[in-house]
Each structure stands twice: as C-alpha cells, then as structure tokens.
Design a protein around this motif. Structure first.
Motif, PDB file in Angstrom:
ATOM      1  N   LYS A  63       0.833  -1.205   0.000  1.00 46.60           N
ATOM      2  CA  LYS A  63       0.000   0.000   0.000  1.00 46.60           C
ATOM      3  C   LYS A  63       0.871   1.260   0.000  1.00 46.60           C
ATOM      4  CE  LYS A  63      -4.104   1.779   2.309  1.00 46.60           C
ATOM      5  NZ  LYS A  63      -5.046   1.571   3.417  1.00 46.60           N
ATOM      6  N   GLN A  64       2.049   1.157   0.604  1.00 46.74           N
ATOM      7  CA  GLN A  64       2.999   2.269   0.650  1.00 46.74           C
ATOM      8  C   GLN A  64       3.983   2.225  -0.531  1.00 46.74           C
ATOM      9  OE1 GLN A  64       4.710   2.951   4.631  1.00 46.74           O
ATOM     10  NE2 GLN A  64       3.206   1.457   5.370  1.00 46.74           N
ATOM     11  N   LYS A  65       3.685   1.371  -1.523  1.00 45.16           N
ATOM     12  CA  LYS A  65       4.507   1.218  -2.735  1.00 45.16           C
ATOM     13  C   LYS A  65       5.905   0.680  -2.423  1.00 45.16           C
ATOM     14  CE  LYS A  65       1.360   3.227  -5.350  1.00 45.16           C
ATOM     15  NZ  LYS A  65       0.288   2.385  -5.743  1.00 45.16           N
ATOM     16  N   ARG A  66       6.012  -0.152  -1.402  1.00 44.83           N
ATOM     17  CA  ARG A  66       7.289  -0.775  -1.040  1.00 44.83           C
ATOM     18  C   ARG A  66       7.295  -2.228  -1.503  1.00 44.83           C
ATOM     19  NH1 ARG A  66       7.675   1.114   5.244  1.00 44.83           N
ATOM     20  NH2 ARG A  66       8.159   3.301   4.854  1.00 44.83           N
ATOM     21  N   ASN A  67       8.451  -2.678  -1.967  1.00 41.85           N
ATOM     22  CA  ASN A  67       8.616  -4.093  -2.291  1.00 41.85           C
ATOM     23  C   ASN A  67       8.866  -4.857  -1.000  1.00 41.85           C
ATOM     24  OD1 ASN A  67       8.388  -3.672  -5.068  1.00 41.85           O
ATOM     25  ND2 ASN A  67      10.537  -3.132  -5.226  1.00 41.85           N
ATOM     26  N   VAL A  68       8.530  -6.143  -1.009  1.00 37.69           N
ATOM     27  CA  VAL A  68       8.663  -6.964   0.184  1.00 37.69           C
ATOM     28  C   VAL A  68       9.423  -8.237  -0.152  1.00 37.69           C
ATOM     29  CG1 VAL A  68       7.411  -8.224   1.990  1.00 37.69           C
ATOM     30  CG2 VAL A  68       6.444  -6.120   1.041  1.00 37.69           C
ATOM     31  N   VAL A  69      10.345  -8.597   0.731  1.00 37.56           N
ATOM     32  CA  VAL A  69      11.047  -9.875   0.633  1.00 37.56           C
ATOM     33  C   VAL A  69      10.747 -10.642   1.912  1.00 37.56           C
ATOM     34  CG1 VAL A  69      13.307 -11.002   0.557  1.00 37.56           C
ATOM     35  CG2 VAL A  69      12.902  -8.942  -0.795  1.00 37.56           C
ATOM     36  N   ILE A  70      10.331 -11.885   1.754  1.00 38.91           N
ATOM     37  CA  ILE A  70      10.086 -12.758   2.907  1.00 38.91           C
ATOM     38  C   ILE A  70      11.192 -13.802   2.897  1.00 38.91           C
ATOM     39  CG2 ILE A  70       8.537 -14.442   3.951  1.00 38.91           C
ATOM     40  CD1 ILE A  70       6.245 -12.887   2.553  1.00 38.91           C
ATOM     41  N   TYR A  71      11.942 -13.834   3.972  1.00 39.11           N
ATOM     42  CA  TYR A  71      13.055 -14.773   4.083  1.00 39.11           C
ATOM     43  C   TYR A  71      12.634 -15.935   4.965  1.00 39.11           C
ATOM     44  CZ  TYR A  71      17.707 -16.589   5.009  1.00 39.11           C
ATOM     45  OH  TYR A  71      18.804 -17.405   5.109  1.00 39.11           O
ATOM     46  N   ALA A  72      12.780 -17.140   4.461  1.00 37.54           N
ATOM     47  CA  ALA A  72      12.412 -18.328   5.227  1.00 37.54           C
ATOM     48  C   ALA A  72      13.553 -19.338   5.158  1.00 37.54           C
ATOM     49  CB  ALA A  72      11.134 -18.939   4.663  1.00 37.54           C
ATOM     50  N   THR A  73      13.813 -19.993   6.281  1.00 38.24           N
ATOM     51  CA  THR A  73      14.866 -21.010   6.321  1.00 38.24           C
ATOM     52  C   THR A  73      14.266 -22.368   6.657  1.00 38.24           C
ATOM     53  OG1 THR A  73      15.277 -20.571   8.659  1.00 38.24           O
ATOM     54  CG2 THR A  73      16.613 -19.353   7.068  1.00 38.24           C
ATOM     55  N   PHE A  74      15.037 -23.408   6.435  1.00 36.74           N
ATOM     56  CA  PHE A  74      14.622 -24.781   6.739  1.00 36.74           C
ATOM     57  C   PHE A  74      13.266 -25.100   6.119  1.00 36.74           C
ATOM     58  CE2 PHE A  74      17.204 -23.382  10.413  1.00 36.74           C
ATOM     59  CZ  PHE A  74      18.308 -24.164  10.151  1.00 36.74           C
ATOM     60  N   THR A  75      13.136 -24.836   4.837  1.00 32.11           N
ATOM     61  CA  THR A  75      11.846 -24.984   4.166  1.00 32.11           C
ATOM     62  C   THR A  75      11.749 -26.245   3.318  1.00 32.11           C
ATOM     63  OG1 THR A  75      12.631 -23.706   2.291  1.00 32.11           O
ATOM     64  CG2 THR A  75      11.529 -22.493   4.047  1.00 32.11           C
ATOM     65  N   GLY A  76      12.817 -26.978   3.179  1.00 32.15           N
ATOM     66  CA  GLY A  76      12.901 -28.118   2.284  1.00 32.15           C
ATOM     67  C   GLY A  76      11.719 -29.043   2.241  1.00 32.15           C
ATOM     68  N   LYS A  77      11.544 -29.895   3.240  1.00 33.70           N
ATOM     69  CA  LYS A  77      10.497 -30.910   3.238  1.00 33.70           C
ATOM     70  C   LYS A  77       9.153 -30.376   3.709  1.00 33.70           C
ATOM     71  CE  LYS A  77      13.764 -34.558   4.308  1.00 33.70           C
ATOM     72  NZ  LYS A  77      14.192 -35.537   5.302  1.00 33.70           N
ATOM     73  N   LEU A  78       9.112 -29.153   4.175  1.00 32.30           N
ATOM     74  CA  LEU A  78       7.914 -28.647   4.824  1.00 32.30           C
ATOM     75  C   LEU A  78       6.985 -27.848   3.905  1.00 32.30           C
ATOM     76  CD1 LEU A  78       9.600 -27.550   8.151  1.00 32.30           C
ATOM     77  CD2 LEU A  78       8.398 -29.673   7.670  1.00 32.30           C
ATOM     78  N   ASN A  79       7.383 -27.606   2.682  1.00 35.44           N
ATOM     79  CA  ASN A  79       6.568 -26.854   1.721  1.00 35.44           C
ATOM     80  C   ASN A  79       6.201 -25.454   2.214  1.00 35.44           C
ATOM     81  OD1 ASN A  79       6.492 -29.089  -0.050  1.00 35.44           O
ATOM     82  ND2 ASN A  79       4.797 -29.950   1.099  1.00 35.44           N
ATOM     83  N   THR A  80       7.050 -24.879   3.040  1.00 36.85           N
ATOM     84  CA  THR A  80       6.775 -23.561   3.604  1.00 36.85           C
ATOM     85  C   THR A  80       6.668 -22.498   2.525  1.00 36.85           C
ATOM     86  OG1 THR A  80       8.031 -24.235   5.538  1.00 36.85           O
ATOM     87  CG2 THR A  80       7.546 -21.895   5.329  1.00 36.85           C
ATOM     88  N   LEU A  81       7.631 -22.467   1.606  1.00 40.31           N
ATOM     89  CA  LEU A  81       7.624 -21.441   0.561  1.00 40.31           C
ATOM     90  C   LEU A  81       6.417 -21.572  -0.346  1.00 40.31           C
ATOM     91  CD1 LEU A  81      11.418 -21.397  -0.359  1.00 40.31           C
ATOM     92  CD2 LEU A  81      10.152 -19.785   1.070  1.00 40.31           C
TER      93      LEU A  81
END
Length: 141
Positions: A85-103
């Motif tokens: 809404k503020q015209k900012r880009n967003v990056v979401i950093y996630a770790t240990f995502t391999g088998k968990l389908n988090t991403l």
C-alpha cells in the motif's frame, strides 16, 4: 483449537523426549526438529517415528488443517499488504523450508489474495541472486 492442539502435542513430545533420553537417543534429533518446525507448519505434521524401528513415538493426530489461515500467516499477509500500500517491495526470508513446503504455502496464500510472488530458490548461485531479484522487480513482482 490451534493452541490447544499444539500444547497437547508439546506435552506428548516432552514425554517422548524423556523416554528418548533414557536410552533411545536416536529420537532426540527428530524430536527437536519436530518441535522447531511444528509452529510454522502444523498442517505438515505426520507424526514422529523411530528412525530404526519405525515405531510411532508421536501421534499424527496433531496435524492441523491446511485449509485454515493461522495467526502467523494472517500477520504476514497484513504486513505485506501494508507495505505494498505504501509502494514498497517486500522480501520474505524463510529457512529450513525443504520438506515442509513452507515457501509453496506462503506463495499460495499471497497469490490467492492477488499479491504477485516469486520464490528465489537456493539453486540460484549467490552472485546471481541480486540480478534475479532485479529481474522480478522489473516484471512487477
């Protein structure tokens, strides 16, 4: 319901941990990983099984529905929307995502709400990542 199942699962896991310490140390690593990942992906929980015997050590009954939007996910979506809404880009950093389908889950939740997403996978070499991000920005992601 979510918290209740987590607390019950946690109590059962503590009991299992005590058993593991008393001579079944192969379970300890699996137990710790399960405790660390469960709050993020309770819908991927498949139980805890002894690595050698396959015997159930923690019931899969604590697997929660993947159809619900959990509090952590709701807060993430609110944050992303507020930044966009503020015209900012967003990056979401996630770790240990391999088998968990988090991403994949994060991507699905955002896309369902009309938010363009892209996953920067670990197979993209470090020196190429900035270029990859810039390409996604140019694409309007």
């Amino acid at each position: 319901m979510y918290l209740n199942a987590y607390v019950r699962g946690y109590a059962d896991t503590i009991t299992i941990y005590r058993i593991a310490v008393c001579g079944k140390s192969l379970l300890v690593g699996h137990l710790v990983n399960t405790l660390l990942s469960y709050p993020d992906v309770p819908f991927e929980f498949r139980g805890i099984y002894h690595p050698d015997t396959g015997k159930e050590a923690g019931s899969p009954k604590y697997r929660l529905s993947d159809r619900l939007l959990y509090p952590k996910e709701l807060q993430m979506i609110k944050y992303v929307r507020s930044q966009l809404k503020q015209k900012r880009n967003v990056v979401i950093y996630a770790t240990f995502t391999g088998k968990l389908n988090t991403l994949e889950r994060i991507e699905m939740l955002l896309r369902e709400r009309g938010i363009k997403t892209a996953i920067l996978s670990s197979n993209i070499p470090g020196p190429k990542r900035e270029e990859w991000i810039e390409e996604r920005v140019q694409e309007g992601v």
